[in-house]
Design a protein around this motif. Sequence first.
Motif, PDB file in Angstrom:
ATOM      1  N   LYS A   1       0.827  -1.202   0.000  1.00 30.99           N
ATOM      2  CA  LYS A   1       0.000   0.000   0.000  1.00 30.99           C
ATOM      3  C   LYS A   1       0.867   1.260   0.000  1.00 30.99           C
ATOM      4  CE  LYS A   1      -3.396   2.458   2.839  1.00 30.99           C
ATOM      5  NZ  LYS A   1      -4.201   2.411   4.107  1.00 30.99           N
ATOM      6  N   GLU A   2       1.920   1.251   0.806  1.00 33.45           N
ATOM      7  CA  GLU A   2       2.822   2.410   0.889  1.00 33.45           C
ATOM      8  C   GLU A   2       3.595   2.604  -0.414  1.00 33.45           C
ATOM      9  OE1 GLU A   2       2.649   4.473   3.351  1.00 33.45           O
ATOM     10  OE2 GLU A   2       1.245   3.194   4.446  1.00 33.45           O
ATOM     11  N   TRP A   3       4.014   1.498  -1.031  1.00 33.90           N
ATOM     12  CA  TRP A   3       4.718   1.591  -2.309  1.00 33.90           C
ATOM     13  C   TRP A   3       3.804   2.178  -3.392  1.00 33.90           C
ATOM     14  CZ3 TRP A   3       9.658   1.517  -3.371  1.00 33.90           C
ATOM     15  CH2 TRP A   3      10.554   0.830  -2.556  1.00 33.90           C
ATOM     16  N   VAL A   4       2.574   1.710  -3.434  1.00 34.65           N
ATOM     17  CA  VAL A   4       1.615   2.202  -4.439  1.00 34.65           C
ATOM     18  C   VAL A   4       1.362   3.692  -4.239  1.00 34.65           C
ATOM     19  CG1 VAL A   4      -0.793   2.078  -5.186  1.00 34.65           C
ATOM     20  CG2 VAL A   4       0.507  -0.024  -4.828  1.00 34.65           C
ATOM     21  N   LEU A   5       1.161   4.106  -2.999  1.00 35.02           N
ATOM     22  CA  LEU A   5       0.908   5.510  -2.702  1.00 35.02           C
ATOM     23  C   LEU A   5       2.096   6.386  -3.095  1.00 35.02           C
ATOM     24  CD1 LEU A   5      -0.962   7.629  -1.436  1.00 35.02           C
ATOM     25  CD2 LEU A   5       0.059   7.106   0.784  1.00 35.02           C
ATOM     26  N   ALA A   6       3.310   5.940  -2.753  1.00 35.79           N
ATOM     27  CA  ALA A   6       4.516   6.707  -3.068  1.00 35.79           C
ATOM     28  C   ALA A   6       4.747   6.780  -4.580  1.00 35.79           C
ATOM     29  CB  ALA A   6       5.725   6.095  -2.372  1.00 35.79           C
ATOM     30  N   ALA A   7       4.512   5.674  -5.281  1.00 38.31           N
ATOM     31  CA  ALA A   7       4.703   5.651  -6.736  1.00 38.31           C
ATOM     32  C   ALA A   7       3.717   6.578  -7.433  1.00 38.31           C
ATOM     33  CB  ALA A   7       4.551   4.220  -7.260  1.00 38.31           C
ATOM     34  N   ARG A   8       2.480   6.589  -6.971  1.00 36.37           N
ATOM     35  CA  ARG A   8       1.474   7.490  -7.562  1.00 36.37           C
ATOM     36  C   ARG A   8       1.859   8.952  -7.343  1.00 36.37           C
ATOM     37  NH1 ARG A   8      -4.263   6.489  -5.524  1.00 36.37           N
ATOM     38  NH2 ARG A   8      -4.769   7.700  -7.398  1.00 36.37           N
ATOM     39  N   SER A   9       2.324   9.261  -6.144  1.00 32.08           N
ATOM     40  CA  SER A   9       2.730  10.636  -5.841  1.00 32.08           C
ATOM     41  C   SER A   9       3.940  11.050  -6.677  1.00 32.08           C
ATOM     42  CB  SER A   9       3.063  10.770  -4.344  1.00 32.08           C
ATOM     43  OG  SER A   9       1.937  10.464  -3.552  1.00 32.08           O
ATOM     44  N   ALA A  10       4.912  10.140  -6.824  1.00 30.70           N
ATOM     45  CA  ALA A  10       6.110  10.434  -7.602  1.00 30.70           C
ATOM     46  C   ALA A  10       5.771  10.665  -9.073  1.00 30.70           C
ATOM     47  CB  ALA A  10       7.115   9.287  -7.470  1.00 30.70           C
ATOM     48  N   ASN A  11       4.904   9.841  -9.635  1.00 29.53           N
ATOM     49  CA  ASN A  11       4.544   9.980 -11.050  1.00 29.53           C
ATOM     50  C   ASN A  11       3.770  11.266 -11.291  1.00 29.53           C
ATOM     51  OD1 ASN A  11       4.662   8.035 -13.563  1.00 29.53           O
ATOM     52  ND2 ASN A  11       2.690   9.079 -13.688  1.00 29.53           N
ATOM     53  N   ALA A  12       2.877  11.611 -10.372  1.00 26.14           N
ATOM     54  CA  ALA A  12       2.109  12.855 -10.504  1.00 26.14           C
ATOM     55  C   ALA A  12       3.019  14.078 -10.387  1.00 26.14           C
ATOM     56  CB  ALA A  12       1.020  12.897  -9.442  1.00 26.14           C
ATOM     57  N   GLU A  13       4.014  13.980  -9.515  1.00 26.37           N
ATOM     58  CA  GLU A  13       4.948  15.101  -9.307  1.00 26.37           C
ATOM     59  C   GLU A  13       5.862  15.304 -10.506  1.00 26.37           C
ATOM     60  OE1 GLU A  13       8.909  15.794  -6.584  1.00 26.37           O
ATOM     61  OE2 GLU A  13       7.160  14.871  -5.613  1.00 26.37           O
ATOM     62  N   LEU A  14       6.368  14.217 -11.088  1.00 31.55           N
ATOM     63  CA  LEU A  14       7.355  14.315 -12.164  1.00 31.55           C
ATOM     64  C   LEU A  14       6.720  14.443 -13.544  1.00 31.55           C
ATOM     65  CD1 LEU A  14       9.865  11.585 -10.919  1.00 31.55           C
ATOM     66  CD2 LEU A  14      10.133  14.066 -10.744  1.00 31.55           C
ATOM     67  N   HIS A  15       5.649  13.679 -13.789  1.00 33.55           N
ATOM     68  CA  HIS A  15       5.055  13.642 -15.135  1.00 33.55           C
ATOM     69  C   HIS A  15       3.711  14.339 -15.227  1.00 33.55           C
ATOM     70  CE1 HIS A  15       7.523   9.718 -16.074  1.00 33.55           C
ATOM     71  NE2 HIS A  15       8.280  10.764 -15.781  1.00 33.55           N
ATOM     72  N   GLU A  16       3.187  14.735 -14.065  1.00 31.84           N
ATOM     73  CA  GLU A  16       1.864  15.379 -14.009  1.00 31.84           C
ATOM     74  C   GLU A  16       0.800  14.514 -14.676  1.00 31.84           C
ATOM     75  OE1 GLU A  16       2.162  19.276 -15.606  1.00 31.84           O
ATOM     76  OE2 GLU A  16       3.465  20.017 -14.018  1.00 31.84           O
ATOM     77  N   LYS A  17       0.923  13.209 -14.471  1.00 25.66           N
ATOM     78  CA  LYS A  17      -0.039  12.250 -15.015  1.00 25.66           C
ATOM     79  C   LYS A  17      -0.378  11.211 -13.957  1.00 25.66           C
ATOM     80  CE  LYS A  17       1.393  12.447 -19.890  1.00 25.66           C
ATOM     81  NZ  LYS A  17       1.931  11.642 -21.032  1.00 25.66           N
ATOM     82  N   GLN A  18      -1.541  10.603 -14.126  1.00 31.55           N
ATOM     83  CA  GLN A  18      -1.939   9.538 -13.216  1.00 31.55           C
ATOM     84  C   GLN A  18      -1.191   8.258 -13.559  1.00 31.55           C
ATOM     85  OE1 GLN A  18      -6.146   8.918 -13.095  1.00 31.55           O
ATOM     86  NE2 GLN A  18      -6.036   7.208 -11.655  1.00 31.55           N
ATOM     87  N   LEU A  19      -0.724   7.555 -12.547  1.00 28.43           N
ATOM     88  CA  LEU A  19       0.009   6.313 -12.758  1.00 28.43           C
ATOM     89  C   LEU A  19      -0.970   5.180 -13.056  1.00 28.43           C
ATOM     90  CD1 LEU A  19       2.840   4.971 -12.640  1.00 28.43           C
ATOM     91  CD2 LEU A  19       2.388   4.447 -10.241  1.00 28.43           C
ATOM     92  N   ASN A  20      -0.721   4.464 -14.149  1.00 33.69           N
ATOM     93  CA  ASN A  20      -1.544   3.311 -14.501  1.00 33.69           C
ATOM     94  C   ASN A  20      -1.009   2.063 -13.807  1.00 33.69           C
ATOM     95  OD1 ASN A  20      -3.228   4.689 -16.556  1.00 33.69           O
ATOM     96  ND2 ASN A  20      -1.281   4.868 -17.637  1.00 33.69           N
ATOM     97  N   PHE A  21      -1.904   1.122 -13.535  1.00 34.57           N
ATOM     98  CA  PHE A  21      -1.512  -0.114 -12.864  1.00 34.57           C
ATOM     99  C   PHE A  21      -1.953  -1.318 -13.670  1.00 34.57           C
ATOM    100  CE2 PHE A  21      -1.256   2.845  -9.369  1.00 34.57           C
ATOM    101  CZ  PHE A  21      -0.186   2.389  -8.633  1.00 34.57           C
TER     102      PHE A  21
END
Length: 205
Positions: A146-166
């Motif tokens: 859960k923590e990895w998913v949350l951190a990855a989503r935040s990182a992708n939104a911060e760097l690419h300004e896009k929602q992370l797909n799973f």
Amino acid sequence: MSKVKMSKKATSIDMTAMCDVAFLLLTFFILTATAKQPEPLPVDTPASTVQTKLPETDLAIITVGQKGKVFLGIKGTDVRKRTLELLSEKTKIGFTKEEILKFSLVDDFGVPLNELRGLLTLKAADRNQEGLQKGIPHDSIDNQLKEWVLAARSANAELHEKQLNFAIKGDAKEEYPEIKKVMDILQDQGVNKFNLVTGLRSKDF
């Protein structure tokens, strides 16, 4: 009156130029090809006739193997790097810049966060030894996935300004409840749309 015999000319063709072109093309494809990296958790995906291609970027793949082992792969070295930075700040483990850089080069992993440092000290060829990575904890007591998913989503939104797909890549022999656990973790964070990775089979199968 005797017939005039026509002299036969040789029909051989000089193939030198064609061989040069063939070897140039072969050299080009060899130099530009990317070798497929061995998977740390091989799975036998279920068969399907759907041919939807996964995106090349802004994607995280959660692999669920037998015995409930869960691995995570995040596309993009920049996103992986930022993901671990966010987790390092949150958990106070304090990964070094060198360790974070090494992690950015790891495509897939499946160890608890407190064992990640030991994994990064190994060579790339040694990380995929059978039994070395026991999976990311994802139960109700220790839900690190859960923590990895949350951190990855935040990182992708911060760097690419896009929602992370799973995408979820599950073993065909794995029981549904284990897959359901991963789905619940995603849905708890509002991720209700994700792909299921399958193997291609004939429609007449």
